[in-house]
Design an enzyme around this catalytic site. Structure first.
Site, mmCIF file in Angstrom:
data_model
loop_
_atom_site.group_PDB
_atom_site.id
_atom_site.type_symbol
_atom_site.label_atom_id
_atom_site.label_comp_id
_atom_site.label_asym_id
_atom_site.label_seq_id
_atom_site.Cartn_x
_atom_site.Cartn_y
_atom_site.Cartn_z
ATOM 1 N N TYR A 111 -14.549 5.449 -15.354
ATOM 2 C CA TYR A 111 -14.284 4.275 -14.511
ATOM 3 C C TYR A 111 -14.734 3.006 -15.245
ATOM 4 O O TYR A 111 -14.033 1.989 -15.237
ATOM 5 C CB TYR A 111 -15.039 4.453 -13.190
ATOM 6 C CG TYR A 111 -14.814 3.379 -12.159
ATOM 7 C CD1 TYR A 111 -13.600 3.255 -11.488
ATOM 8 C CD2 TYR A 111 -15.842 2.499 -11.807
ATOM 9 C CE1 TYR A 111 -13.412 2.285 -10.514
ATOM 10 C CE2 TYR A 111 -15.664 1.532 -10.832
ATOM 11 C CZ TYR A 111 -14.446 1.429 -10.192
ATOM 12 O OH TYR A 111 -14.265 0.468 -9.228
ATOM 13 N N ILE B 232 -19.296 -1.723 -1.961
ATOM 14 C CA ILE B 232 -18.749 -2.395 -0.770
ATOM 15 C C ILE B 232 -18.409 -1.319 0.255
ATOM 16 O O ILE B 232 -17.861 -0.266 -0.100
ATOM 17 C CB ILE B 232 -17.476 -3.209 -1.117
ATOM 18 C CG1 ILE B 232 -17.726 -4.160 -2.308
ATOM 19 C CG2 ILE B 232 -16.984 -3.982 0.106
ATOM 20 C CD1 ILE B 232 -18.757 -5.242 -2.095
ATOM 21 N N THR C 204 -16.442 0.478 2.167
ATOM 22 C CA THR C 204 -15.041 0.833 2.415
ATOM 23 C C THR C 204 -14.920 2.350 2.232
ATOM 24 O O THR C 204 -15.830 2.986 1.692
ATOM 25 C CB THR C 204 -14.089 0.157 1.394
ATOM 26 O OG1 THR C 204 -14.277 0.804 0.124
ATOM 27 C CG2 THR C 204 -14.335 -1.326 1.251
ATOM 28 N N ASP D 45 0.868 -1.192 0.000
ATOM 29 C CA ASP D 45 0.000 0.000 0.000
ATOM 30 C C ASP D 45 0.903 1.239 0.000
ATOM 31 O O ASP D 45 2.070 1.169 0.410
ATOM 32 C CB ASP D 45 -0.903 0.015 1.248
ATOM 33 C CG ASP D 45 -2.160 0.852 1.049
ATOM 34 O OD1 ASP D 45 -3.251 0.275 0.866
ATOM 35 O OD2 ASP D 45 -2.040 2.102 1.077
ATOM 36 N N LYS E 37 -12.469 -0.192 -16.082
ATOM 37 C CA LYS E 37 -12.744 -1.533 -15.543
ATOM 38 C C LYS E 37 -13.143 -2.524 -16.639
ATOM 39 O O LYS E 37 -12.850 -3.713 -16.535
ATOM 40 C CB LYS E 37 -13.802 -1.448 -14.436
ATOM 41 C CG LYS E 37 -13.330 -0.701 -13.175
ATOM 42 C CD LYS E 37 -12.099 -1.316 -12.515
ATOM 43 C CE LYS E 37 -11.905 -0.806 -11.079
ATOM 44 N NZ LYS E 37 -10.674 -1.344 -10.466
HETATM 45 N N1 LIG Z 1 -15.591 0.049 -2.541
HETATM 46 C C1 LIG Z 1 -16.388 -0.196 -3.563
HETATM 47 O O1 LIG Z 1 -17.600 -0.003 -3.507
HETATM 48 C C2 LIG Z 1 -15.809 -0.779 -4.830
HETATM 49 C C3 LIG Z 1 -16.695 -1.341 -5.768
HETATM 50 C C4 LIG Z 1 -16.155 -1.911 -6.926
HETATM 51 C C5 LIG Z 1 -14.799 -1.944 -7.148
HETATM 52 N N2 LIG Z 1 -13.972 -1.364 -6.211
HETATM 53 C C6 LIG Z 1 -12.537 -1.448 -6.464
HETATM 54 O O2 LIG Z 1 -11.877 -1.934 -5.295
HETATM 55 C C7 LIG Z 1 -10.580 -1.349 -5.202
HETATM 56 C C8 LIG Z 1 -10.466 -0.451 -3.963
HETATM 57 O O3 LIG Z 1 -10.742 -1.137 -2.884
HETATM 58 P P1 LIG Z 1 -11.434 -0.670 -1.533
HETATM 59 O O4 LIG Z 1 -12.826 -0.235 -1.759
HETATM 60 O O5 LIG Z 1 -11.128 -1.824 -0.685
HETATM 61 O O6 LIG Z 1 -10.646 0.690 -1.174
HETATM 62 P P2 LIG Z 1 -10.160 1.383 0.177
HETATM 63 O O7 LIG Z 1 -10.519 2.807 0.018
HETATM 64 O O8 LIG Z 1 -10.626 0.651 1.387
HETATM 65 O O9 LIG Z 1 -8.572 1.192 0.063
HETATM 66 C C9 LIG Z 1 -7.828 1.690 -0.982
HETATM 67 C C10 LIG Z 1 -6.370 1.524 -0.618
HETATM 68 O O10 LIG Z 1 -5.596 1.852 -1.772
HETATM 69 C C11 LIG Z 1 -4.442 2.501 -1.351
HETATM 70 N N3 LIG Z 1 -3.866 3.274 -2.445
HETATM 71 C C12 LIG Z 1 -4.356 4.395 -3.011
HETATM 72 N N4 LIG Z 1 -3.530 4.868 -3.941
HETATM 73 C C13 LIG Z 1 -2.473 4.003 -3.985
HETATM 74 C C14 LIG Z 1 -1.264 3.972 -4.736
HETATM 75 N N5 LIG Z 1 -0.966 4.931 -5.628
HETATM 76 N N6 LIG Z 1 -0.407 2.960 -4.531
HETATM 77 C C15 LIG Z 1 -0.682 2.000 -3.617
HETATM 78 N N7 LIG Z 1 -1.800 2.000 -2.862
HETATM 79 C C16 LIG Z 1 -2.685 2.987 -3.044
HETATM 80 C C17 LIG Z 1 -4.932 3.391 -0.220
HETATM 81 O O11 LIG Z 1 -3.865 3.849 0.602
HETATM 82 C C18 LIG Z 1 -5.909 2.488 0.500
HETATM 83 O O12 LIG Z 1 -5.295 1.764 1.547
HETATM 84 C C19 LIG Z 1 -10.397 -0.530 -6.440
HETATM 85 O O13 LIG Z 1 -9.837 -1.298 -7.473
HETATM 86 C C20 LIG Z 1 -11.844 -0.143 -6.764
HETATM 87 O O14 LIG Z 1 -11.978 0.274 -8.098
HETATM 88 C C21 LIG Z 1 -14.440 -0.781 -5.084
#
Ligand SMILES: NC(=O)c1ccc[n+]([C@@H]2O[C@H](COP(=O)([O-])OP(=O)(O)OC[C@H]3O[C@@H](n4cnc5c(N)ncnc54)[C@H](O)[C@@H]3O)[C@@H](O)[C@H]2O)c1
Length: 260
Positions: free
Chosen positions: A154, A187, A189, A36, A158
């Site tokens: 987005y 989700i 988060t 991360d 994707k």
């Molecule tokens: N949360 C949703 O509703 C949802 C739905 C569909 C898809 N997604 C996808 O899930 C993934 C995100 O997951 P989440 O919801 O668990 O997010 P989250 O916000 O809980 O965590 C994202 C993490 O990514 C890290 N991050 C950001 N920029 C970064 C970088 N440049 N290098 C390394 N780490 C970095 C952040 O520090 C953070 O810890 C993404 O691919 C997103 O497109 C999320």
């Protein structure tokens, strides 16, 4: 244990679904490279894993940087002695607007959803071949299966992830490397909050973020956002030998959002 003796990398593992996956994979016997950009979050997750009796190494990396995207593979493989799987989970919502698109936000979304997946995968393939095969998992989204009215860029990113995944599944099948993606619905988060209220998202300016999440969840047949652990369960399946004949699949984990 379902990943006993396996070595893998999880990106964006400091929070949300990535964190849930890293913890779960370690409980199932994997040695995990916890990646991360947030150093404190990396340390927290590694400590959680180690205190629970698991194996993890923390790697602070900005995955917009190609060198970092390659280094996470080499560091994990060097620390633990090989590589069996990668969950490339990092991503970004990007801009909401198309007319008057914010190109800096576009670049960020393309770098974090698409480019880093390609760079990391390029580094991972020879490592997986050395072990006689393995598994790659990408995080797409329901917006990579059906168009997202609120996030066309987005969706472009994707759908790109899913296209890359399918092409790679064909190419790497002879190497015994399976390639799949997971397509989460909303989700619970921090990213969900970023998603529903972006600076250029019309009509959300005066609406409370929790109300926007409520509106979003009302479009999910199961009537709630998913939990990070529910995505981790699906990721575990796709990365484990239980999915030994599953490749080229974009698996929705969305409470029925894409069923209709
Ligand atoms: N949360 C949703 O509703 C949802 C739905 C569909 C898809 N997604 C996808 O899930 C993934 C995100 O997951 P989440 O919801 O668990 O997010 P989250 O916000 O809980 O965590 C994202 C993490 O990514 C890290 N991050 C950001 N920029 C970064 C970088 N440049 N290098 C390394 N780490 C970095 C952040 O520090 C953070 O810890 C993404 O691919 C997103 O497109 C999320």
């Amino acid at each position: 244990m379902r990943l006993d003796g396996r070595i893998g990398v999880v990106t964006a593992a400091g929070s949300g679904m990535g964190r849930a996956g890293a913890l779960r994979f370690a409980r199932e016997g994997a040695s995990v490279g916890v990646v991360d950009v947030n150093a404190e979050a990396v340390e927290r997750v590694v400590t959680e894993i180690v205190e629970a009796g698991g194996r993890a190494t923390g790697i602070v990396a900005d995955l917009r940087q190609d060198d970092d995207a390659r280094r996470i593979i080499d560091e994990t493989a060097d620390v633990f002695g090989g590589l069996d799987f990668v969950w490339n989970h990092v991503g970004h919502p990007g801009p909401a607007a198309v007319e008057g698109v914010d190109w800096a936000a576009y670049e960020l979304a393309m770098d974090l959803n698409v480019r880093t997946v390609i760079v990391t995968t390029e580094a991972a393939i020879p490592r997986l071949r050395e072990r006689g095969g393995g598994a790659l998992l990408f995080t797409a989204s329901v917006s990579g299966l059906i168009g997202s009215r609120m996030s066309p860029i987005y969706s472009a990113a994707k759908f790109g992830v899913n296209g890359f995944m399918k092409a790679l599944a064909l190419r790497l099948a002879p190497d015994n490397i399976r390639v799949n993606s997971i397509c989460p619905g909303p989700i619970d988060t921090p990213m969900l909050r970023v998603f529903v209220k972006r600076p250029d998202q019309k009509g959300t300016e005066d609406v409370d973020v929790e109300d926007l999440i409520y509106q979003r969840q009302s479009r999910v047949p199961m009537g709630r956002p998913g939990k990070p652990e529910e995505i981790a369960n699906a990721a575990l399946f796709l990365l484990s030998d239980e999915a030994s004949f599953v490749t080229g699949v974009a698996l929705p984990v969305d409470g029925g959002a894409t069923a209709g």
